[in-house]
Design an enzyme around this catalytic site. Structure first.
Site, short mmCIF file in Angstrom:
data_model
loop_
_atom_site.label_atom_id
_atom_site.label_comp_id
_atom_site.label_asym_id
_atom_site.label_seq_id
_atom_site.Cartn_x
_atom_site.Cartn_y
_atom_site.Cartn_z
N GLU B 5 0.81 -1.22 0.00
CA GLU B 5 0.00 0.00 0.00
C GLU B 5 0.84 1.27 0.00
O GLU B 5 0.40 2.31 -0.47
CB GLU B 5 -0.92 -0.02 1.23
CG GLU B 5 -2.07 0.92 1.14
CD GLU B 5 -3.17 0.60 2.14
OE1 GLU B 5 -3.45 -0.59 2.40
OE2 GLU B 5 -3.75 1.55 2.68
N ASP B 106 -2.86 -3.17 3.51
CA ASP B 106 -3.41 -3.26 4.87
C ASP B 106 -4.61 -4.20 4.88
O ASP B 106 -5.43 -4.19 3.95
CB ASP B 106 -3.86 -1.88 5.36
CG ASP B 106 -2.69 -0.96 5.61
OD1 ASP B 106 -1.54 -1.45 5.66
OD2 ASP B 106 -2.91 0.26 5.77
N TYR B 315 -1.28 -3.12 13.74
CA TYR B 315 -2.14 -2.32 12.88
C TYR B 315 -3.13 -1.50 13.72
O TYR B 315 -3.85 -2.06 14.56
CB TYR B 315 -2.90 -3.24 11.91
CG TYR B 315 -3.63 -2.49 10.83
CD1 TYR B 315 -2.93 -1.71 9.94
CD2 TYR B 315 -5.01 -2.54 10.74
CE1 TYR B 315 -3.59 -1.00 8.96
CE2 TYR B 315 -5.68 -1.85 9.76
CZ TYR B 315 -4.96 -1.07 8.87
OH TYR B 315 -5.61 -0.36 7.92
#
Lengths: 73, 703
Positions: B5, B106, B315
């Site tokens: 990403e 992600d 995350y």
């Protein structure tokens, strides 16, 4: 169709828009609480005190100023 | 090909998967990709920059309704996104020689959609044959595990992402155009006034709160303050009624208590055990960072995202308050044990039972936010360090013992009146030792008194106070409300909170509704109240969740959303003139409130206004007669922060006063501040502070 005499918003057939009308209603109903809290508190003295408080809402202050200006105070 | 990403993620993933841990960086102009080898696999790791593709309307014209859209390269929609083109070109070129594609974006809705669109539109590959790496942190161990256990693409999640974008696009562009064009029709001005699927209800929460504040009438109450004397020691005593509703009562109680003897009736002790707070999810981290550092939620998210990309934390876009049993807690604590600030705490935890306290909220994709135990490879910025420390200490506190507190209370009587005094004793600090600066409890010892003893009331008086109106929102409390109302997602809420402010709908650090915000709210409330209702958008959130779970079809949800939108737009069109007029009135009030600073002192018939120089972009105060060449009066303005005109005039120079709000700081000054005789001392002090800062920054080299 009339305009609110305080802010100029459209107010239907009334003198005040819905916000200033609600502010006036709140001001009147709080007078009962203030009258019980402070003995012999006249309406004029009551609105003067409320107007001086920082916590008082903007529309309430605008209503008070309008009442005071009408009374010539 | 592994599609990531962001550039940082690509570099980390390439390093983690390369057998020798030293992938080759191939530079192509300003961009790059990585080549690495893992067993028999030759890997090409490329990166996106978030979304490479955006939705664009199919039919032409800046009007409404516009219901059909297609995905196009971002630079076709956003002219500033020039850095996207070489990335898409590079991915396209490299894709020609690829036999297997792996999405390593992600692990959430946006990430899945970014990966899917890149794969389909840039690589022109078959998504059915592609693979997906799922991971919650960018550590070597997690990435290697994700690579070896990669599966197929998460199509229901991708579908949910598609719908979210399409619905937000439909509502955003159509409603914004409807509002903007109504103004153009009535006044001929082109002023973009926006609203959206979640922005509308958010604005309505702020407006409703503002209504209550504006209508608030404080009422008086009285509190009694008593000081008692016991064997020469004075103590504060509280009256059992916190608030008295009349001055007469307050007077009477003071008269009845003053100089009297009171008796200690009873002494009570209540022991309370307090468990650690649950692990952080995104919203609790954002709330805590706002509380301790004043960081707005979007800033905390950006910092957490950067800590994640540096593999320092897991995350951050998670709802979970749980740590999975598979998490290598011992490994994390050992890693933290290698850092000076946490070594002692980590070692002491490692000697005990490694079972963390868990919260209740879950997230199917990610655990709660936790440190990875990896040591920072570069010096963290002060802000990054603060958030990292908060996350680490919260994690460490999960393994702490319960805190034990004694609540102490002495009840005292004097005739018919009851008084009391309280104390707090922390018997065992437990987990709060690890949470350190983020836990505050003031200990207060109870005076040394016994049951039946006498206390003389040496001072008794009352204080007149007033009830307070409802508080305004701050970024953290508004975010919390959106979460409670299930509006937006954990990833989008903080930007929605920001957008209400950046559109000019609120002003100041607290969310005080501006006249523009009020005008937009009033207009929508009067003509299309549904767009402000959380009910409609909450229903859409549920439908999108159902798509993600595979129980609802994307086509059905889009069809219903379009039908609903069309009916709003039809209603809008019918009332376009009234809507435009209400907005124009509101905008005029807004500009008057925010930009007009009263009559010009030089020419008398001009109006002073806040204006921006078209050349430098700097703002200053200028006279409205300037354009006609009649007046050249100007005043400089501070360039940072929001400026709002005040009612009063400066007591020193009789110029208009203004309020400046920058971040959490606010101050008042006059527009003539640079020449005002009353402000020269302040200006001198400011100059000195600036010079000192400059010397500090250059290490005194200039002096």
């Amino acid at each position: 169709m009339r305009d609110c005499k305080i802010c100029g918003r459209k107010s239907g057939d009334e003198e005040l828009c819905e916000y200033h009308q609600s502010a006036l209603t709140n001001l009147k109903s709080a007078y009962e609480i203030w009258s019980e809290a402070e003995e012999h508190l006249a309406w004029e003295e009551y609105i003067k005190q409320v107007n001086e408080l920082e916590e008082t809402g903007r529309w309430v202050k605008e209503i008070i100023e309008n009442i005071m200006s009408q009374n010539g105070s | 090909m592994i599609i990531t990403e962001k550039p940082t993620a690509a570099k980390r993933i390439a390093a983690a998967l390369d057998a020798a841990k030293s992938p080759e960086e191939i530079k192509k102009g300003k961009i790059a990709y990585y080549e690495c080898r893992r067993g028999d696999d030759e890997l090409v790791v490329v990166y996106a920059l978030g979304h490479l593709f955006e939705l664009q309307q199919v039919e032409k014209g800046w009007t409404y309704p516009r219901l059909e859209s297609k995905w196009v390269p971002k630079y076709e929609v956003d002219k500033k996104a020039t850095n996207i083109k070489p990335i898409i070109n590079l991915i396209q070129k490299l894709s020609k020689d690829i036999d297997e594609f792996i999405i390593a974006t992600d692990y959430d809705i946006e990430g899945s959609l970014i990966g899917y669109l890149t794969l389909k539109l840039a690589c022109k590959a078959d998504p059915m044959k592609a693979h997906r790496m799922l991971f919650s942190s960018l550590t070597d161990a997690d990435l290697e595990q994700a690579y070896s256990s990669k599966g197929g693409l998460d199509f229901p999640v991708i579908e949910a992402g598609h719908v979210r974008h399409e619905v937000d696009w439909l509502y955003g562009i159509n409603m914004t155009r409807a509002l903007t064009l109504s103004i153009k029709k009535v006044a001929g001005w082109f002023k973009v006034v926006s609203t959206g699927r979640v922005q509308g209800p958010t604005l309505s929460f702020v407006a409703e709160r503002e209504r209550l504040i504006n209508l608030f009438v404080p009422t008086p109450f009285w509190t009694i303050h008593t000081i008692g004397n016991h064997k020469g020691n004075e103590m504060d005593l509280e009256y059992f009624k916190k608030q008295l509703s009349s001055r007469q009562d307050a007077n009477r109680i003071v008269d009845e208590l003053i100089g009297q003897d009171a008796t200690v009736d009873s002494l009570n002790q209540r022991t309370v055990t307090q468990q650690p707070h649950p692990p952080f999810n995104l919203s609790s981290l954002q709330a805590e960072a706002y509380k301790h550092f004043g960081f707005k939620p979007s800033r905390t998210l950006a910092i957490a995202q950067s800590l994640y990309l540096d593999a320092l934390i897991s995350y951050p876009r998670t709802n979970s308050e749980m740590l999975p049993p598979t998490l290598d807690i011992k490994g994390i604590l050992t890693g933290l044990g290698g850092m000076k600030d946490y070594a002692q705490m980590a070692k002491s935890i490692l000697r005990g039972n490694l079972v963390p306290v868990q919260g209740k909220k879950t997230d199917p994709a990610h655990p709660s936010i936790h440190p990875t135990g990896e040591k920072p490879t570069k010096q963290l910025s002060p802000s990054d360090k603060k958030v990292y420390d908060l996350i680490v200490r919260r994690f460490l506190s999960l393994f702490g013992e319960p805190m034990i507190k004694n609540h102490l209370r002495a009840d005292i009587t004097c005739g018919i009146h009851k008084l009391y005094t309280r104390g707090l004793q922390i018997v065992k600090r437990g987990w709060s030792e690890f949470y350190g600066p983020y836990f505050k409890a003031e200990e207060k010892t109870l005076p040394n008194i016994k049951q039946g003893e006498t206390i003389q009331l040496v001072s008794v008086d009352f204080e007149n106070k007033y009830t307070q109106g409802p508080p305004r929102f701050n970024p953290a409390s508004l975010l919390k409300l959106l979460e409670k109302e299930n509006l937006g997602t954990k990833a989008t809420r903080s930007s929605i909170v920001d957008s209400v402010k950046s559109r000019g709908y609120t002003q100041g650090d607290k969310f005080e509704l501006s006249t523009l915000g009020f005008a937009v709210f009033e207009t929508l409330a009067q003509y299309i109240p549904d767009i402000l209702s959380p009910r409609m958008t909450r229903q859409l959130e549920i439908e999108m969740d159902n798509i993600q779970e595979g129980t609802e079809k994307r086509e059905n949800v889009i069809k219903v959303a379009k039908t609903r939108l069309l009916s709003y737009l039809e209603e809008f069109k019918n009332k376009e003139d009234q809507i435009g007029e209400t907005l124009v009135n509101g905008l005029q009030r807004y500009w008057k409130d925010t930009e007009e600073l009263g009559p010009c002192p030089k020419c008398d018939d001009g109006i002073l206004r806040v204006v921006r120089s078209p050349k430098s972009g700097k703002r200053f105060v200028g006279c409205s007669n300037y354009k006609e060449g009649k007046c050249d009066q100007t005043f400089p303005l501070p360039q940072r922060g929001t400026i709002s005109p005040m009612e009063g005039m400066c007591p020193y120079c009789d110029h208009r006063m203004i309020k400046v709000v920058s971040g959490r700081r606010s101050w008042t000054t006059c527009i003539n501040w640079s020449r005002c005789p009353g402000r020269q001392e302040d200006l001198k002090a400011l100059d000195e502070r600036r010079s000192k800062k400059k010397v500090d920054e250059t290490g005194g080299q200039e002096s």
